[in-house]
Scaffold this motif. Structure first.
Motif, short mmCIF file in Angstrom:
data_model
loop_
_atom_site.label_atom_id
_atom_site.label_comp_id
_atom_site.label_asym_id
_atom_site.label_seq_id
_atom_site.Cartn_x
_atom_site.Cartn_y
_atom_site.Cartn_z
N LYS A 168 7.22 0.06 -3.19
CA LYS A 168 7.56 -1.22 -2.56
C LYS A 168 6.52 -1.64 -1.52
O LYS A 168 6.43 -2.81 -1.17
N SER A 189 3.38 -2.94 0.06
CA SER A 189 2.30 -3.79 -0.42
C SER A 189 0.93 -3.40 0.14
O SER A 189 -0.09 -3.88 -0.32
N GLU A 202 9.73 4.22 -1.81
CA GLU A 202 9.20 3.41 -0.70
C GLU A 202 7.75 3.04 -0.95
O GLU A 202 7.32 1.92 -0.65
#
Length: 86
Positions: free
Chosen positions: A11, A13, A8
């Motif tokens: 991923k 940003s 997680e």
């Protein structure tokens, strides 16, 4: 304490990260915001991370280093002086 899942985190940003020498390094400052914890004592290295096409030298740590810091007892360094028999 918030549990971290590396899949997680990669991923997400909001956390700047870079892969260096086959290992992922995460911005210590971004991880502080992500976890809502003070990570001042984490061992880090300074790596160039490109943000919007510009490279910035950012304090980074591996997830293992961050987890190791989080697992330490908060008052570990005071044990000897506080609990000493008199």
């Amino acid at each position: 304490m918030k549990k971290i899942k590396e899949a997680e985190l990669r991923k997400d940003s909001s956390v700047n990260k870079i892969q260096f020498d086959k290992e992922w390094f995460y911005s210590v400052k971004d991880m502080q915001y992500y976890l809502g914890e003070d990570l001042t004592g984490v061992e880090y290295v300074t790596l160039p991370i490109p943000i919007d096409g510009v490279k910035f030298n950012i304090k980074c740590a591996t997830l293992e280093d961050i987890e190791r810091f989080r697992e330490k007892e908060p008052l570990e360094q005071f044990k000897g002086s506080v609990f000493r028999k008199k």
